[in-house]
Design a protein around this motif. Structure first.
Motif, PDB file in Angstrom:
ATOM      1  N   SER A   1       0.881  -1.175   0.000  1.00  0.00           N
ATOM      2  CA  SER A   1       0.000   0.000   0.000  1.00  0.00           C
ATOM      3  C   SER A   1       0.908   1.211   0.000  1.00  0.00           C
ATOM      4  O   SER A   1       1.755   1.341   0.881  1.00  0.00           O
ATOM      5  CB  SER A   1      -0.891   0.029   1.252  1.00  0.00           C
ATOM      6  OG  SER A   1      -1.808  -1.036   1.252  1.00  0.00           O
ATOM      7  N   ALA A   2       0.763   2.084  -0.975  1.00  0.00           N
ATOM      8  CA  ALA A   2       1.687   3.221  -1.089  1.00  0.00           C
ATOM      9  C   ALA A   2       0.955   4.503  -1.471  1.00  0.00           C
ATOM     10  O   ALA A   2       1.309   5.171  -2.439  1.00  0.00           O
ATOM     11  CB  ALA A   2       2.770   2.894  -2.110  1.00  0.00           C
ATOM     12  N   PRO A   3      -0.049   4.914  -0.675  1.00  0.00           N
ATOM     13  CA  PRO A   3      -0.820   6.092  -1.056  1.00  0.00           C
ATOM     14  C   PRO A   3      -0.034   7.398  -1.049  1.00  0.00           C
ATOM     15  O   PRO A   3      -0.374   8.328  -1.777  1.00  0.00           O
ATOM     16  CB  PRO A   3      -1.952   6.128  -0.030  1.00  0.00           C
ATOM     17  CG  PRO A   3      -1.397   5.421   1.162  1.00  0.00           C
ATOM     18  CD  PRO A   3      -0.502   4.344   0.586  1.00  0.00           C
ATOM     19  N   GLY A   4       1.021   7.486  -0.242  1.00  0.00           N
ATOM     20  CA  GLY A   4       1.781   8.731  -0.153  1.00  0.00           C
ATOM     21  C   GLY A   4       3.250   8.541  -0.464  1.00  0.00           C
ATOM     22  O   GLY A   4       4.082   9.345  -0.039  1.00  0.00           O
ATOM     23  N   ARG A   5       3.564   7.496  -1.215  1.00  0.00           N
ATOM     24  CA  ARG A   5       4.976   7.229  -1.520  1.00  0.00           C
ATOM     25  C   ARG A   5       5.630   8.410  -2.231  1.00  0.00           C
ATOM     26  O   ARG A   5       6.762   8.777  -1.924  1.00  0.00           O
ATOM     27  CB  ARG A   5       5.084   5.960  -2.363  1.00  0.00           C
ATOM     28  CG  ARG A   5       6.496   5.612  -2.736  1.00  0.00           C
ATOM     29  CD  ARG A   5       6.548   4.296  -3.467  1.00  0.00           C
ATOM     30  NE  ARG A   5       7.745   4.219  -4.271  1.00  0.00           N
ATOM     31  CZ  ARG A   5       7.896   3.431  -5.297  1.00  0.00           C
ATOM     32  NH1 ARG A   5       6.923   2.618  -5.661  1.00  0.00           N
ATOM     33  NH2 ARG A   5       9.020   3.433  -5.971  1.00  0.00           N
ATOM     34  N   GLU A   6       4.911   9.023  -3.154  1.00  0.00           N
ATOM     35  CA  GLU A   6       5.498  10.143  -3.909  1.00  0.00           C
ATOM     36  C   GLU A   6       5.748  11.360  -3.027  1.00  0.00           C
ATOM     37  O   GLU A   6       6.503  12.253  -3.387  1.00  0.00           O
ATOM     38  CB  GLU A   6       4.616  10.519  -5.107  1.00  0.00           C
ATOM     39  CG  GLU A   6       3.329  11.228  -4.747  1.00  0.00           C
ATOM     40  CD  GLU A   6       2.215  10.334  -4.190  1.00  0.00           C
ATOM     41  OE1 GLU A   6       1.222  10.891  -3.668  1.00  0.00           O
ATOM     42  OE2 GLU A   6       2.331   9.094  -4.246  1.00  0.00           O
ATOM     43  N   ARG A   7       5.149  11.393  -1.829  1.00  0.00           N
ATOM     44  CA  ARG A   7       5.359  12.515  -0.905  1.00  0.00           C
ATOM     45  C   ARG A   7       6.418  12.228   0.154  1.00  0.00           C
ATOM     46  O   ARG A   7       6.742  13.103   0.958  1.00  0.00           O
ATOM     47  CB  ARG A   7       4.033  12.893  -0.238  1.00  0.00           C
ATOM     48  CG  ARG A   7       3.044  13.545  -1.203  1.00  0.00           C
ATOM     49  CD  ARG A   7       1.800  14.070  -0.513  1.00  0.00           C
ATOM     50  NE  ARG A   7       1.040  13.058   0.192  1.00  0.00           N
ATOM     51  CZ  ARG A   7       0.182  12.208  -0.363  1.00  0.00           C
ATOM     52  NH1 ARG A   7      -0.018  12.224  -1.668  1.00  0.00           N
ATOM     53  NH2 ARG A   7      -0.477  11.339   0.364  1.00  0.00           N
ATOM     54  N   LEU A   8       6.955  11.004   0.176  1.00  0.00           N
ATOM     55  CA  LEU A   8       8.039  10.736   1.118  1.00  0.00           C
ATOM     56  C   LEU A   8       9.227  11.613   0.748  1.00  0.00           C
ATOM     57  O   LEU A   8       9.632  11.648  -0.414  1.00  0.00           O
ATOM     58  CB  LEU A   8       8.437   9.255   1.079  1.00  0.00           C
ATOM     59  CG  LEU A   8       7.453   8.291   1.743  1.00  0.00           C
ATOM     60  CD1 LEU A   8       7.785   6.853   1.380  1.00  0.00           C
ATOM     61  CD2 LEU A   8       7.447   8.483   3.256  1.00  0.00           C
ATOM     62  N   PRO A   9       9.779  12.329   1.708  1.00  0.00           N
ATOM     63  CA  PRO A   9      10.882  13.252   1.396  1.00  0.00           C
ATOM     64  C   PRO A   9      12.139  12.500   1.006  1.00  0.00           C
ATOM     65  O   PRO A   9      12.576  11.591   1.700  1.00  0.00           O
ATOM     66  CB  PRO A   9      11.068  14.037   2.697  1.00  0.00           C
ATOM     67  CG  PRO A   9      10.476  13.180   3.756  1.00  0.00           C
ATOM     68  CD  PRO A   9       9.415  12.342   3.117  1.00  0.00           C
ATOM     69  N   ARG A  10      12.709  12.876  -0.131  1.00  0.00           N
ATOM     70  CA  ARG A  10      13.909  12.215  -0.661  1.00  0.00           C
ATOM     71  C   ARG A  10      15.167  12.752   0.014  1.00  0.00           C
ATOM     72  O   ARG A  10      15.239  13.897   0.429  1.00  0.00           O
ATOM     73  CB  ARG A  10      14.051  12.445  -2.166  1.00  0.00           C
ATOM     74  CG  ARG A  10      12.859  12.070  -3.010  1.00  0.00           C
ATOM     75  CD  ARG A  10      12.549  10.591  -2.929  1.00  0.00           C
ATOM     76  NE  ARG A  10      11.636  10.136  -3.957  1.00  0.00           N
ATOM     77  CZ  ARG A  10      10.322  10.192  -3.884  1.00  0.00           C
ATOM     78  NH1 ARG A  10       9.744  10.709  -2.846  1.00  0.00           N
ATOM     79  NH2 ARG A  10       9.568   9.705  -4.863  1.00  0.00           N
ATOM     80  N   GLY A  11      16.169  11.880   0.069  1.00  0.00           N
ATOM     81  CA  GLY A  11      17.474  12.299   0.549  1.00  0.00           C
ATOM     82  C   GLY A  11      17.574  12.373   2.055  1.00  0.00           C
ATOM     83  O   GLY A  11      16.734  11.880   2.790  1.00  0.00           O
ATOM     84  N   ARG A  12      18.625  13.008   2.479  1.00  0.00           N
ATOM     85  CA  ARG A  12      18.953  13.182   3.888  1.00  0.00           C
ATOM     86  C   ARG A  12      17.926  14.061   4.580  1.00  0.00           C
ATOM     87  O   ARG A  12      17.479  15.058   4.019  1.00  0.00           O
ATOM     88  CB  ARG A  12      20.350  13.817   3.949  1.00  0.00           C
ATOM     89  CG  ARG A  12      20.869  14.029   5.313  1.00  0.00           C
ATOM     90  CD  ARG A  12      22.224  14.675   5.217  1.00  0.00           C
ATOM     91  NE  ARG A  12      22.232  15.839   6.075  1.00  0.00           N
ATOM     92  CZ  ARG A  12      23.306  16.445   6.486  1.00  0.00           C
ATOM     93  NH1 ARG A  12      24.480  16.039   6.067  1.00  0.00           N
ATOM     94  NH2 ARG A  12      23.229  17.475   7.273  1.00  0.00           N
ATOM     95  N   ARG A  13      17.578  13.730   5.828  1.00  0.00           N
ATOM     96  CA  ARG A  13      16.497  14.423   6.532  1.00  0.00           C
ATOM     97  C   ARG A  13      16.969  15.293   7.683  1.00  0.00           C
ATOM     98  O   ARG A  13      16.323  15.374   8.709  1.00  0.00           O
ATOM     99  CB  ARG A  13      15.480  13.399   7.051  1.00  0.00           C
ATOM    100  CG  ARG A  13      14.847  12.519   6.009  1.00  0.00           C
ATOM    101  CD  ARG A  13      14.289  13.207   4.793  1.00  0.00           C
ATOM    102  NE  ARG A  13      13.528  14.393   5.087  1.00  0.00           N
ATOM    103  CZ  ARG A  13      13.507  15.451   4.318  1.00  0.00           C
ATOM    104  NH1 ARG A  13      14.203  15.506   3.221  1.00  0.00           N
ATOM    105  NH2 ARG A  13      12.784  16.496   4.649  1.00  0.00           N
ATOM    106  N   TRP A  14      18.092  15.963   7.568  1.00  0.00           N
ATOM    107  CA  TRP A  14      18.495  16.976   8.565  1.00  0.00           C
ATOM    108  C   TRP A  14      19.448  17.947   7.954  1.00  0.00           C
ATOM    109  O   TRP A  14      19.943  17.769   6.884  1.00  0.00           O
ATOM    110  CB  TRP A  14      19.109  16.351   9.822  1.00  0.00           C
ATOM    111  CG  TRP A  14      20.507  15.871   9.683  1.00  0.00           C
ATOM    112  CD1 TRP A  14      21.628  16.572   9.970  1.00  0.00           C
ATOM    113  CD2 TRP A  14      20.965  14.613   9.189  1.00  0.00           C
ATOM    114  NE1 TRP A  14      22.745  15.832   9.709  1.00  0.00           N
ATOM    115  CE2 TRP A  14      22.362  14.614   9.209  1.00  0.00           C
ATOM    116  CE3 TRP A  14      20.315  13.478   8.717  1.00  0.00           C
ATOM    117  CZ2 TRP A  14      23.112  13.530   8.792  1.00  0.00           C
ATOM    118  CZ3 TRP A  14      21.073  12.412   8.310  1.00  0.00           C
ATOM    119  CH2 TRP A  14      22.458  12.449   8.355  1.00  0.00           C
TER     120      TRP A  14
END
Length: 192
Positions: free
Chosen positions: A179-192
């Motif tokens: 199930s991937a309803p928001g996969r395209e909204r997952l933030p890419r790359g490093r998160r800090w």
């Protein structure tokens, strides 16, 4: 991004068709869950792909804490708890997410490892981010993510693959549904 996983380790003689049928019947229920990046319905069977156990162990990447909390405190998690007992739901804070060129996640690899006790934390995090990039660039990789549990100083590496011979170390699971309803909204790359 927040990662979450719970594991149901089942008896050695458990008929894993019960899990397959359960996912066939209800896997679609999270296909449009608000706040969910993706849920990989994962299963491993004793004696296959090196697994010592029968296990159902869904893995989640959440876009929002609200979506995760709605699942945990609403009906989604309650149904599982009613059927199997309430498992501990591990949670990690996202460090990195990368997309690969794969088209369908058929297998997943999950590896947990301690953050080294010595050395700079930023260096350990950068190493983990580089590993997510490396995994996502491998042939057949659909995606790779890494997250950290700072209460245990533990990293979790998660990757999805098109084939059953992923180029990643860790526990290998079959993906029963994604199930991937928001996969395209997952933030890419490093998160800090």
């Amino acid at each position: 991004m927040h990662a979450m996983q719970y594991e149901l380790t089942l008896p050695a003689d458990y008929d894993m068709r019960v899990i397959r049928d359960r996912v066939d019947r209800s896997g679609h229920l999270l296909d449009d869950w608000d706040g969910l990046g993706l849920k990989a319905y994962l299963m491993r069977e004793r004696g296959l792909r090196g697994s010592p156990v029968n296990q159902y162990a869904p893995f989640y990447l959440w876009n929002t804490v609200e979506g995760m909390n709605a699942f945990l405190w609403g009906g989604g998690f309650q149904r599982l708890s009613d059927d199997f007992g309430r498992p501990s739901a591990r949670q990690w804070t996202g460090l990195a997410y990368e997309e690969g060129a794969g088209s369908r996640g058929r297998f997943a690899v999950r590896r947990r490892q301690p953050v080294p006790a010595s050395g700079a934390l930023a260096e350990a995090a950068e190493d983990a981010v580089r590993e997510a990039r490396r995994l996502a660039a491998e042939d057949g990789a659909l995606l790779a993510a890494v997250a950290v549990d700072t209460s245990r100083w533990e990293l979790v590496h998660f990757s999805l693959w098109e084939h059953d011979s992923p180029k990643a170390d860790g526990d290998v699971f079959e993906v029963l549904h994604l199930s991937a309803p928001g996969r395209e909204r997952l933030p890419r790359g490093r998160r800090w």
